[in-house]
Write a protein that holds these residues in place. Sequence first.
Motif, mmCIF file in Angstrom:
data_model
loop_
_atom_site.group_PDB
_atom_site.id
_atom_site.type_symbol
_atom_site.label_atom_id
_atom_site.label_comp_id
_atom_site.label_asym_id
_atom_site.label_seq_id
_atom_site.Cartn_x
_atom_site.Cartn_y
_atom_site.Cartn_z
ATOM 1 N N GLU A 394 23.852 -19.010 -4.022
ATOM 2 C CA GLU A 394 22.646 -18.456 -3.372
ATOM 3 C C GLU A 394 22.761 -17.028 -2.618
ATOM 4 O O GLU A 394 21.948 -16.422 -2.740
ATOM 5 C CB GLU A 394 22.016 -19.384 -2.593
ATOM 6 C CG GLU A 394 20.941 -20.545 -3.228
ATOM 7 C CD GLU A 394 20.510 -21.626 -2.371
ATOM 8 O OE1 GLU A 394 20.876 -22.724 -2.472
ATOM 9 O OE2 GLU A 394 19.731 -21.320 -1.599
ATOM 10 N N SER A 395 23.741 -17.389 -1.755
ATOM 11 C CA SER A 395 23.794 -16.191 -0.769
ATOM 12 C C SER A 395 24.146 -14.981 -1.746
ATOM 13 O O SER A 395 23.574 -13.846 -1.515
ATOM 14 C CB SER A 395 25.143 -16.346 -0.007
ATOM 15 O OG SER A 395 24.722 -17.816 0.672
ATOM 16 N N VAL A 396 25.019 -15.052 -2.779
ATOM 17 C CA VAL A 396 25.303 -13.887 -3.438
ATOM 18 C C VAL A 396 24.170 -13.373 -4.186
ATOM 19 O O VAL A 396 23.756 -11.998 -4.224
ATOM 20 C CB VAL A 396 26.515 -14.204 -4.515
ATOM 21 C CG1 VAL A 396 26.576 -12.923 -5.475
ATOM 22 C CG2 VAL A 396 27.706 -14.427 -3.902
ATOM 23 N N LEU A 397 23.330 -14.176 -4.558
ATOM 24 C CA LEU A 397 21.959 -13.662 -5.296
ATOM 25 C C LEU A 397 21.228 -12.915 -4.505
ATOM 26 O O LEU A 397 20.593 -12.039 -4.659
ATOM 27 C CB LEU A 397 21.218 -14.864 -5.785
ATOM 28 C CG LEU A 397 20.596 -14.827 -7.033
ATOM 29 C CD1 LEU A 397 21.426 -14.372 -8.092
ATOM 30 C CD2 LEU A 397 19.869 -16.113 -7.502
ATOM 31 N N ILE A 398 21.031 -13.551 -3.261
ATOM 32 C CA ILE A 398 20.284 -12.896 -2.178
ATOM 33 C C ILE A 398 20.769 -11.768 -1.621
ATOM 34 O O ILE A 398 19.931 -10.398 -1.654
ATOM 35 C CB ILE A 398 19.947 -13.772 -0.938
ATOM 36 C CG1 ILE A 398 19.012 -14.732 -1.240
ATOM 37 C CG2 ILE A 398 19.260 -13.204 0.242
ATOM 38 C CD1 ILE A 398 18.742 -15.974 -0.301
ATOM 39 N N ALA A 399 21.923 -11.596 -1.645
ATOM 40 C CA ALA A 399 22.491 -10.300 -1.297
ATOM 41 C C ALA A 399 22.662 -9.223 -2.185
ATOM 42 O O ALA A 399 22.128 -8.128 -2.014
ATOM 43 C CB ALA A 399 24.238 -10.634 -0.834
#
Lengths: 876, 105
Positions: A394-399
């Motif tokens: 999720e974090s990577v996607l948001i980043a």
Amino acid sequence: MKNRPDDDLDREIRAHLELDAEERRADGVPPEEADYAARRAFGNVTRVKEASHEQAHLVTLERVVQDVRYACRQIRRAPGFAAAAMLTLGLGIGVNTIVFTLLNSLALRPMPVHDPARLVRIYPVGQNGRRQNLFSYPDYVDYRHQLQVFDSVIAYIPAVVTTAVPSGEPEELLAYVVTPNYFSTLGVNLAIGRGFLSSAPGTSGTNPEVVISHPFWEQHLGSDVNVLGTTLMLNGHPFTVVGVGPSDFFGTEPFVPDLWVPVAMQPQIQPGPDLLHDRDTGWLLVIGRLKPTVSASAAQAAMTVVARRLAAAYPGPRRIDGVAFAPATFFTIDPGLRPLIALVLTIVGLVLLVACANVANLTLARATARQREIAVRLALGASRWRLVRQLLTESVLIALLGGAVGLVLSYWTLRALYPIGVSLLPFRWGTVILDLTPDVRVFVYTLLLAGATAVAFGLMPALQASQPNLAAAMHDEGAMLGVGWSRSRLRNGLVIVQMALSLVLLVGAGLLARSVQRARALDLGFKTDGVVFSDYDLQRHGYAPDAAADFNRRLLDFARNLPGVTSASLTTHVPLTGGVRRTTVQIDRYEPRFGEEPLSCTYTIVLPNYFETLGMPIVKGRNFTEGDVRAASPVVIVGDGLARRFWPNQDPLGRHIRTALSSTPLTVVGIVRDSSDASLWRDKEISLYFPLSPASNPVRVRLLARTAGDPQTMISALRYEARTLDPHLKFEATRLEDVLRLWMLPSRVAAIGAAVLGGLALLMASVGIYGVIAYIVSHRTREIGVRVALGAGRRDVTWLVLSEGARLVALGVAAGLAGSVATTRTLKGFLFGLSALDPVTFVAVPLVLAAVALAACYVPARRAARVDPMIALRWE
Amino acid sequence: MPLLQGTLDLLILRTLLFGPTHGHGIAKHIQRTSDDVLQVEHGSLYPALQRLERAGLITSKWEQTDRGREMKLYRLTPKGRKQLAVEESKWRTLARAMARMLRPA
């Protein structure tokens, strides 16, 4: 083709179950029960498959896709959170991308020519091992003949020339003086014409040809296709147009040339000494095209051998000891600029860190909201690693989304700022061409940055959230107890870090802004108000000394008689305008201490009115007289620094000094205060002033005049008069205050940049602390309800919450002050007469920051105060 | 009694020492030989077999059994034989040590 092992396993399990059932039937169990018993004995078939699947492919693509799909679902479920995170990261990544894009287009992007990978810039290396920039022409010729490593070698230098174009007004143009093989080596095909003949240049001045740039052709010559063979007057010499450059070629420096002239014409383009036969004067930039079979290091070794051989063959003071290569980009980064670049990168890095801390806090808050979901999944047997991976996905996607936002933001910002930036540059740099469209390097940089960001803001919350503290989390209150504690400590820590980083940025901005403000009142040693100076190059226009002296005298008389002008003078140098001259000074009857370096002073040759024009009082002794000027008397007026150093507590008047300029001793007749002659950055230097006699070379002097009226009127009048005196002369008149403003430009830009970034960081930090306090309030609603029920007033509650915020702010400010003290020293070069620990800044900025942060806390504090005890206690 | 961690691999290798067998046969053999003390979880048996196969200690092949059923039979490799010897001696040492520790004083 997918899952062949799975099919195999399926078949194996089926065989197992059938065999087991068959055995059970053989033992006398009824058939339907036997099947069931076998299944029961085997256990969960899916679980077996999953277990073997897991270990078969530790990280399958399938799993990643699954995680991404899951992450997308989660993001869609909380669009507000995702948008806030993306925007925050987008801003943080955006400022970094802006800086990197600039760096990329200046220093990393190769020149837009044929096969730039094989082009190298070649620099001489001095005997002290230091890299220099320029080769002399004879040296270049010797290197050019070393063709075993290079296909060819070019040399060039930008130079300003004056032209008379049909429109009448003389105009300054930027020309590149180039070797004839310039275009062929770069692989640039001219739009029209053959260009220079690639033969060896003849003797000086025999090659009056010019290639004009495409924009020049369009703007000045109306895109005339029959332009070849026409004549262009450059510095009063006729040049024949032999070509037009292609529309997409802008030269080999960031400064776009209007035309190219062959190196043999150097004496006409740069009147003065003949540089074509001078081995001791470097003035050419050199680029070589490596042979395809030769590596850069091999070529460098070969060239160093040549350099040493040349040094042995032509001994001299400026011999070089080797060569250095650099990729042929527009700019090579001067080693002196590296600290500045590091500083800028650090600043934007800090902003990104603040953004990360903010998003980390958001993610933590969200993980808390998802505590039950996570706990249920842990209880159902999901491994912690698996959960961490999902949260990280999720974090990577948001980043990555944030990175995309940052890329777009940076592109827009640069496109908007580019014209403003260019308009701030002085003319003599010409048009600057920078290709700021993002290329592969920028994309990769942003991608890496986004990846690093994802880990920076996502890992800690993911590890925290997946802590298998099931029992507590399954109950609603859990988040407030056990788990809550260490988590809130993490959140508080992040807020403190944000506060501290913002403070560092804002203190830097504050220092720069105060220094810009102070510089207006800076004591330069002279006064700039109402002073106008003129710049014109009689040498370039081929004036003989007599004619030049006549021109200067007539212009001076004109200026003196203008209404409003109080004083006017001629001088060899105008303070702060570059080209200051220096000499060393010896004092009669002064014994230098052991190892003491000879004193270097700036010197200016002036008419007596110079001091009055610049508002410099003669503090002791007398001014020059007309007699001094006429007779070229051996007298000198010195800055008081010289007097203080050599004749402390003694009368400096009548003393004698010697300079490296002449053997005659000079008598000190007057003292003025030291002034900032050469540079605003450096400390004041000691200045010497000599009388400008008719015998002094009058070809290159400037006019300086002070008016009580409107300087603009004087500028117009001077321009008009200059045109009357010589319509072909390029004549510029400028206010001295504008020069000062130009000096302040880097600080001003830095101050604005730091203020914008600091403001951004402060905004993020305020949102961060607001979030934390709001979170605390929402999780302590019940406690607050109890307090109110027990008789606590609204003010008590507000105070309770505010004090929580104040504690964080205080810690953040303390950390930020410590950080500022440690880092503002790096700004020293940009601060004029201001300490890097300026008390005003160090008090005011933290106060502002604290006020803003507490205001952010006040909103949730008020909400807490309005808690209705009945509702609060019934809740949950 | 559930199996001790890490003993399943040893038991599988040991069972295969007597000849090629299928998964069900291995499970039954372990259970029977230990007088039903050791219960083999099928959930760990098949992953363990795959693991051992990947490690090259056993091989597998679909074959007809004597009763005409198509079963996947597992066979010890020379490497597996060696590994079994190593594991056995390790286990004996451990068991002896445990026994000494737990002996009534």
